[in-house]
Design an enzyme around this catalytic site. Structure first.
Site, mmCIF file in Angstrom:
data_model
loop_
_atom_site.group_PDB
_atom_site.id
_atom_site.type_symbol
_atom_site.label_atom_id
_atom_site.label_comp_id
_atom_site.label_asym_id
_atom_site.label_seq_id
_atom_site.Cartn_x
_atom_site.Cartn_y
_atom_site.Cartn_z
ATOM 1 N N ASP A 1 65.040 -57.321 -108.248
ATOM 2 C CA ASP A 1 64.522 -56.730 -109.448
ATOM 3 C C ASP A 1 64.402 -55.262 -109.693
ATOM 4 O O ASP A 1 64.240 -54.786 -110.731
ATOM 5 C CB ASP A 1 63.077 -57.373 -109.814
ATOM 6 C CG ASP A 1 63.074 -58.764 -110.092
ATOM 7 O OD1 ASP A 1 64.203 -59.372 -110.852
ATOM 8 O OD2 ASP A 1 62.379 -59.592 -109.532
ATOM 9 N N HIS B 1 57.200 -62.576 -110.338
ATOM 10 C CA HIS B 1 58.666 -63.469 -109.852
ATOM 11 C C HIS B 1 59.836 -62.781 -110.562
ATOM 12 O O HIS B 1 60.045 -61.408 -110.618
ATOM 13 C CB HIS B 1 58.571 -64.810 -110.187
ATOM 14 C CG HIS B 1 59.400 -65.859 -109.571
ATOM 15 N ND1 HIS B 1 60.423 -65.616 -108.883
ATOM 16 C CD2 HIS B 1 59.708 -67.031 -109.841
ATOM 17 C CE1 HIS B 1 61.219 -66.382 -108.503
ATOM 18 N NE2 HIS B 1 60.827 -67.578 -109.359
ATOM 19 N N HIS C 1 58.337 -58.454 -101.103
ATOM 20 C CA HIS C 1 59.140 -59.888 -101.009
ATOM 21 C C HIS C 1 58.309 -60.456 -99.961
ATOM 22 O O HIS C 1 57.910 -60.101 -98.889
ATOM 23 C CB HIS C 1 60.529 -59.706 -100.703
ATOM 24 C CG HIS C 1 60.929 -60.950 -101.392
ATOM 25 N ND1 HIS C 1 61.214 -62.102 -100.641
ATOM 26 C CD2 HIS C 1 61.736 -61.246 -102.419
ATOM 27 C CE1 HIS C 1 61.818 -63.142 -101.384
ATOM 28 N NE2 HIS C 1 62.089 -62.644 -102.543
#
Ligand code: CMC
Length: 441
Positions: free
Chosen positions: A363, A268, A307
């Site tokens: 990210d 995450h 994702h």
């Protein structure tokens, strides 16, 4: 038979059931009436990791993962990133509309006046080891705030709820900055109420002996944009944690601490820290093909890629790449961006990634910007948590107002042993002695 329904035939019994379909879903509880006998519990669904289960109705954030669309309350993320401040977006998430100028002034004043931490909380932070991970400090200190504001447990009172929402959004930046300074062994800097949210955060991070900290406007805006991009992402792992803990009517400091703990995981929000470690390990563009080979052999994951919802380019990654260029003009170019761009290029041409629709996520590039600004990788997930608190609280507020919601309590498929009884040595001839308790073969 209604058009907005479906018929399910149970071939175990040859019975048919009509089940309403609303918003492309059926209610799992409607399946309970499908039974093989009167004493059968009824049909359940099995959905580990909630791959196909809507746990709430929400009007906060919309994602179309196939098209790469992300909207908060109907506004495209790039529109908000270009035209709003983080605090305006936090207000939007929480209240449903962008603030009017009067509402904005009041909101900013409220947040600004709650940025201070109680001195005992500051001392609490002093108690961490000199090298404590800042995410561990953040999670623990968020939970500790529950002891400073005992009224927070009155979660059914909307006014009490609102006070804690303001406090948490205001104090997240202070907690984050203090966890950063603690690792460096530097004194904590008190908030400066003259500054904007991001400027004040930078002040608490980087002010040394100067009487007034002057933030680079480019970096302050870049941080603000990064905060907007990270503010909410509908029912992700940490928001779901917030909702699950909140559903037990735990106070919002404890629920936010639980959500932050979920965020810290490398699958995450912790992925941004892992991406930098990965880029360090790769070292130079010439090593990328060998690294990709290891990914394809299933040895490692390409961090910052893939994702659950996006099967297209993450729109936040596109914006972050643009922000990176602006930041590098102030800080100098972080050479890791070249490795990251080449990694992306090679991955997006490779069948393994194409077939699985694996694209860079938020990210992948954020850590490169944070590093250029001078943050150590350990700090990256804390930077993610600051604005995500607005999303957690918006989800929590919606949960608390939703008459459909109850305490979260999933079911299981029990795969363990049937009833058995404890037998002592000598009580059963087929029993094998394991210590004092016997296990039957
Ligand atoms: N590198 C290599 N292969 C991958 C990756 C990756 N990063 N992500 C998914 N896959 C493969 C996976 O092995 C599987 O292959 P196969 O079908 O052969 O078994 C396929 O793609 C589908 O993946 P999955 O694990 O079923 O997908 P998921 O929806 O359960 O996981 C994810 C989503 C984000 C956890 C995963 O893509 C991942 O671990 N990515 C790396 C960590 C990361 O960047 N996380 C940040 C997510 S975005 C921000 C946030 O949520 O905080």
């Amino acid at each position: 038979m209604a058009n907005d329904s479906m018929t399910i035939t149970d071939h175990r019994t040859d019975k048919s059931y009509e089940v309403p379909v609303e918003c492309g879903t059926i209610r799992a509880m409607d399946l309970r009436k499908i039974k093989t006998s009167p004493d059968d519990f009824g049909l359940m669904t099995y959905d580990p990791a909630f791959m196909n289960t809507a746990c709430c109705k929400s009007s906060i954030t919309f994602i179309d993962g196939d098209k790469g669309i992300l909207r908060y309350r109907g506004y495209d993320i790039d529109d908000l990133a270009e035209n709003c401040t983080y605090l305006e977006v936090a207000y939007l998430l929480l209240c449903g509309e962008l603030p009017t100028p009067e509402q904005q002034n009041k909101w900013v004043a409220e947040i600004t006046h709650h940025t201070m931490l109680h001195e005992s909380t500051k001392q609490f932070m002093d108690g961490f080891r000199y090298d404590a991970h800042p995410m561990g400090m953040l999670v623990s200190t968020l939970a500790a705030l529950s002891t400073v504001y005992p009224e927070a447990k009155q979660v059914l009172d909307p006014e009490v709820r609102q006070r804690q929402i303001v406090r948490i959004i205001a104090k997240m930046a202070t907690l984050a900055a203090y966890s950063y300074r603690h690792r460096l062994g530097q004194p904590y800097i008190y908030p400066d109420n003259d500054l904007s949210y991001s400027e004040n955060f930078m002040n608490m991070l980087w002010r040394m002996t100067e009487p007034k900290y002057v933030a680079s406007p480019v970096l302050a805006r870049a941080l603000d944009i990064l905060f907007i991009l990270h503010a909410d992402h509908e029912q992700n792992c940490s928001s779901t944690t917030m909702r699950v803990v909140g559903s037990a009517q735990a106070d919002p400091y404890l629920a936010c601490a639980a959500a932050a703990a979920a965020l810290s995981g490398p699958l995450h929000g912790g992925a941004n820290e892992e991406v930098l470690c990965m880029l360090d390990e790769i070292g130079s563009a010439k090593n990328i093909p060998a690294y990709i080979k290891r990914v394809k052999q299933g040895e490692i994951k390409l961090m910052g890629f893939g994702h659950r919802v996006y099967k297209n380019y993450d729109p936040r990654a596109t914006i972050i790449k643009q922000v990176a260029d602006q930041v590098f003009e102030v800080t100098g170019r972080n050479q890791k961006i070249d490795i990251a761009l080449e990694l992306e290029r090679i991955a997006l041409e490779d069948d393994y990634f194409v077939q699985r629709k694996l694209y860079p996520n938020v990210d992948f590039y954020s850590g490169i910007i944070y590093q250029a600004m001078g943050f150590q990788p350990e700090m990256f997930t804390v930077l993610f948590a600051i604005p995500r608190a607005a999303g957690w609280l918006a989800q929590w507020k919606e949960l608390m107002q939703d008459p459909d919601q109850k305490i979260s309590r999933p079911r299981q498929i029990f795969t363990g042993r049937e009833l058995r009884t404890v037998q002592r040595a000598g009580e059963h001839e087929n029993a094998k002695n394991v210590g004092r308790i016997l296990v039957h073969q």
